[in-house]
Design a protein around this motif. Sequence first.
Motif, short mmCIF file in Angstrom:
data_model
loop_
_atom_site.label_atom_id
_atom_site.label_comp_id
_atom_site.label_asym_id
_atom_site.label_seq_id
_atom_site.Cartn_x
_atom_site.Cartn_y
_atom_site.Cartn_z
N GLU A 280 0.99 -1.19 0.04
CA GLU A 280 0.02 0.07 0.04
C GLU A 280 0.96 1.32 -0.03
O GLU A 280 2.08 1.12 0.43
N GLY A 294 -3.11 5.09 -5.59
CA GLY A 294 -3.43 4.22 -6.64
C GLY A 294 -2.31 3.74 -7.33
O GLY A 294 -1.88 2.38 -7.25
N THR A 304 1.18 0.01 -9.89
CA THR A 304 -0.10 0.12 -9.01
C THR A 304 0.25 -0.61 -7.73
O THR A 304 1.01 -1.53 -7.63
N TYR A 306 -2.14 -1.07 -4.02
CA TYR A 306 -3.15 -1.96 -3.53
C TYR A 306 -4.34 -1.98 -4.64
O TYR A 306 -4.51 -3.19 -5.06
N SER A 307 -4.79 -1.17 -4.87
CA SER A 307 -5.75 -0.79 -5.95
C SER A 307 -5.99 0.70 -6.46
O SER A 307 -5.67 1.45 -5.88
N GLU A 308 -6.34 0.84 -7.58
CA GLU A 308 -6.77 2.16 -8.12
C GLU A 308 -8.09 2.67 -7.49
O GLU A 308 -8.32 3.80 -7.95
N THR A 309 -8.77 1.70 -7.14
CA THR A 309 -10.15 2.08 -6.81
C THR A 309 -10.46 1.76 -5.30
O THR A 309 -11.46 2.49 -4.72
N GLU A 310 -9.74 1.06 -4.58
CA GLU A 310 -9.91 0.60 -3.15
C GLU A 310 -8.89 0.97 -2.35
O GLU A 310 -7.71 0.86 -2.84
N GLY A 312 -6.09 0.29 0.80
CA GLY A 312 -5.74 -1.03 1.51
C GLY A 312 -6.24 -0.94 2.94
O GLY A 312 -6.52 0.11 3.49
#
Length: 340
Positions: A280, A294, A304, A306-310, A312
Amino acid sequence: MKKPIELDWANLGFNYIKTDYRYISYWDKGEWDDGTLTEDNTVHISEGSTALHYGQTVFEGMKAYRAKDGSINLFRPEENAERMQRSCRRLMMPVIPTDIFIEAVKKVVKANEAYIPPYGTGGSLYLRPYMIGIGDNIGVKPASNYLFSIFCMPVGAYFKNGLVPTNFLVSDYDRAAGNGTGSSKVGGNYGGSLLPGSEAHKRNFGDAIYLDPITHTKIEEVGAANFFGITKDNQFVTPISPSILPSITKYSLLYLAKERLGLEVKEEDVFVDRLDRFAEAGACGTAAVITPIGGIQYKDNFHTFYSETETGPITKKLYKELTGIQYGEVKAPKGWIIKV
Ligand code: PLP
Ligand code: COI
């Protein structure tokens, strides 16, 4: 508790809003005057002011929060006072003593209480203390006179609303020189960041990431925020360098990650070609709060986390702990919260 004015509290963003009062004080012949609150949001200064030509200008950024119990919280304001004193010394400006700084902050918050975003809206009252060199002058030398002021406005998110990941672009420009003014909060650092920031925005990134100015291999800053990463084995890591602004939020997170989340914490080099060690990553600061990163574009490579939308899980926990303390929902470490 004073009734808040009518505003769209949930959608404030980070924009100038004129509030009713600001504190203003002048330094002349070696001393500060008593300082007053004024309704005038303009300043009238000499055309020869060093602030206008030679960048003799420093500032701070801090927030007041409407707490859960209705009281008003300041978060570690003496840290801002002390950082401003260090910035002033770097630019050969007089300093504002910590007690006068905090009293002035309290006066401004009280006088503009109706502008504090209500508890639960996610907003806060952003305070902008600043000092500029003024007076008739033309040579490259410290000013004869100074103006210190604090104004404020309600703000929401600096990047996107709440815990929404943002992508950043590693810039080819340097933010600060190796032995320059990077660790001071001085106007010139920000003037130089406008072009790289705008290039990042044009390419749809939240802001520019700056590498260290000596080797261009290590992450220093994320726009006007510090960087942190959570390694795959749960260490909280943040860059160390003499040209980074010592972020009060970052030092608070170093403490909270260790003492409240039980993580190992490290200030060390963060090599931009070794981002795969992080599960993260985030940007942290007064304005940015905690903004999850992200992904990071570095040359032709987009990495990237953890995620581009969520967001961590550890970033979420840190956010909850930090903002919980600021809004009076979570017990603060001793001395962190000063009531207005
Ligand atoms: N880095 C820069 C360049 C900043 O302008 C800021 C904002 O003050 C920060 C980091 C974050 O510092 P702090 O957490 O003290 O607001
Ligand atoms: C802050 O986080 O307070 C800053 O100063 C960031 C930026 C708006 C300059």
